[in-house]
Design a protein around this motif. Sequence first.
Motif, PDB file in Angstrom:
ATOM      1  N   LYS A  83     -20.236  12.968 -11.111  1.00 57.86           N
ATOM      2  CA  LYS A  83     -20.485  14.122 -10.234  1.00 57.86           C
ATOM      3  C   LYS A  83     -21.028  15.311 -11.010  1.00 57.86           C
ATOM      4  N   GLU A  84     -20.454  15.565 -12.196  1.00 57.25           N
ATOM      5  CA  GLU A  84     -20.899  16.700 -13.015  1.00 57.25           C
ATOM      6  C   GLU A  84     -22.351  16.562 -13.455  1.00 57.25           C
ATOM      7  N   THR A  85     -22.779  15.345 -13.744  1.00 57.76           N
ATOM      8  CA  THR A  85     -24.127  15.120 -14.255  1.00 57.76           C
ATOM      9  C   THR A  85     -25.155  14.858 -13.152  1.00 57.76           C
ATOM     10  N   GLY A  86     -24.696  14.816 -11.894  1.00 55.42           N
ATOM     11  CA  GLY A  86     -25.624  14.531 -10.803  1.00 55.42           C
ATOM     12  C   GLY A  86     -26.030  13.069 -10.753  1.00 55.42           C
ATOM     13  N   PHE A  87     -25.242  12.215 -11.374  1.00 55.37           N
ATOM     14  CA  PHE A  87     -25.533  10.777 -11.395  1.00 55.37           C
ATOM     15  C   PHE A  87     -25.350  10.177 -10.011  1.00 55.37           C
ATOM     16  N   CYS A  88     -24.208  10.511  -9.377  1.00 56.91           N
ATOM     17  CA  CYS A  88     -23.895   9.936  -8.075  1.00 56.91           C
ATOM     18  C   CYS A  88     -22.815  10.768  -7.385  1.00 56.91           C
ATOM     19  N   MET A  97     -28.972  17.339  -6.042  1.00 51.17           N
ATOM     20  CA  MET A  97     -29.160  16.002  -5.497  1.00 51.17           C
ATOM     21  C   MET A  97     -28.866  14.961  -6.586  1.00 51.17           C
ATOM     22  N   SER A  98     -28.186  13.917  -6.201  1.00 52.22           N
ATOM     23  CA  SER A  98     -27.796  12.881  -7.145  1.00 52.22           C
ATOM     24  C   SER A  98     -28.914  11.863  -7.360  1.00 52.22           C
ATOM     25  N   VAL A  99     -28.880  11.240  -8.525  1.00 54.28           N
ATOM     26  CA  VAL A  99     -29.863  10.222  -8.866  1.00 54.28           C
ATOM     27  C   VAL A  99     -29.663   8.977  -8.005  1.00 54.28           C
ATOM     28  N   PHE A 100     -28.399   8.563  -7.835  1.00 56.58           N
ATOM     29  CA  PHE A 100     -28.091   7.368  -7.046  1.00 56.58           C
ATOM     30  C   PHE A 100     -27.306   7.755  -5.798  1.00 56.58           C
ATOM     31  N   ASN A 101     -27.527   7.003  -4.706  1.00 60.22           N
ATOM     32  CA  ASN A 101     -26.808   7.269  -3.459  1.00 60.22           C
ATOM     33  C   ASN A 101     -25.346   6.844  -3.546  1.00 60.22           C
ATOM     34  N   ALA A 102     -25.113   5.634  -4.062  1.00 57.88           N
ATOM     35  CA  ALA A 102     -23.747   5.122  -4.124  1.00 57.88           C
ATOM     36  C   ALA A 102     -23.553   4.274  -5.375  1.00 57.88           C
ATOM     37  N   CYS A 103     -22.374   4.416  -5.953  1.00 58.52           N
ATOM     38  CA  CYS A 103     -21.985   3.641  -7.132  1.00 58.52           C
ATOM     39  C   CYS A 103     -20.582   3.110  -6.899  1.00 58.52           C
ATOM     40  N   GLU A 128     -24.514  10.196 -22.140  1.00 57.36           N
ATOM     41  CA  GLU A 128     -25.596   9.382 -22.713  1.00 57.36           C
ATOM     42  C   GLU A 128     -25.621   7.983 -22.092  1.00 57.36           C
ATOM     43  N   SER A 129     -24.445   7.420 -21.832  1.00 57.49           N
ATOM     44  CA  SER A 129     -24.356   6.113 -21.173  1.00 57.49           C
ATOM     45  C   SER A 129     -24.995   6.183 -19.787  1.00 57.49           C
ATOM     46  N   LEU A 130     -24.671   7.248 -19.063  1.00 62.31           N
ATOM     47  CA  LEU A 130     -25.233   7.419 -17.719  1.00 62.31           C
ATOM     48  C   LEU A 130     -26.739   7.601 -17.779  1.00 62.31           C
ATOM     49  N   GLU A 131     -27.216   8.321 -18.777  1.00 65.37           N
ATOM     50  CA  GLU A 131     -28.662   8.511 -18.939  1.00 65.37           C
ATOM     51  C   GLU A 131     -29.353   7.183 -19.220  1.00 65.37           C
ATOM     52  N   THR A 132     -28.714   6.327 -19.993  1.00 66.96           N
ATOM     53  CA  THR A 132     -29.265   4.995 -20.264  1.00 66.96           C
ATOM     54  C   THR A 132     -29.372   4.193 -18.976  1.00 66.96           C
TER      55      THR A 132
END
Length: 135
Positions: free
Chosen positions: A25-30, A1-7, A123-127
């Motif tokens: 997509k690889e990090t599950g960000f969105c 499951m992704s952290v954000f629905n849409a980016c 790291e940017s995405l984690e921030t």
Amino acid sequence: MSVFNACCIIDDDEFFAFKAKRLMKETGFCENILCYRDGQEGIDSLIGLLIEDIPFPEIILLDLNMPQKNGWTFLEEFDNIPKAQVKNTKIYITSSFVSPENMAKAKKYEIVEDYIVKPLTAESLETIITSKKGV
């Protein structure tokens, strides 16, 4: 499951957009990622989402130097959208240039959360996750 629905990525650099989408997509960000090549295409499409009553992206990665409509002009127009309609959206400036002037100018926009120097990294995405979700 992704952290954000849409980016949303608004950047004329196709390589950056491709790599950013892949990393998200690889990090599950969105999972749902909208991409536009310039500020004009971006603002037109985002206003279209509002008209169609489609949820707005939670995160927008915005380049500053683009043809047709640059990031600054996009921000000026975006700033005219009623705040209630974009209350869950934050914009992150993504630029190759480390410019104190641009960083200071970006901070003048309430909707701009941060200024990220390219390339985009995990790291940017984690921030972004930390600042947006209050983790």
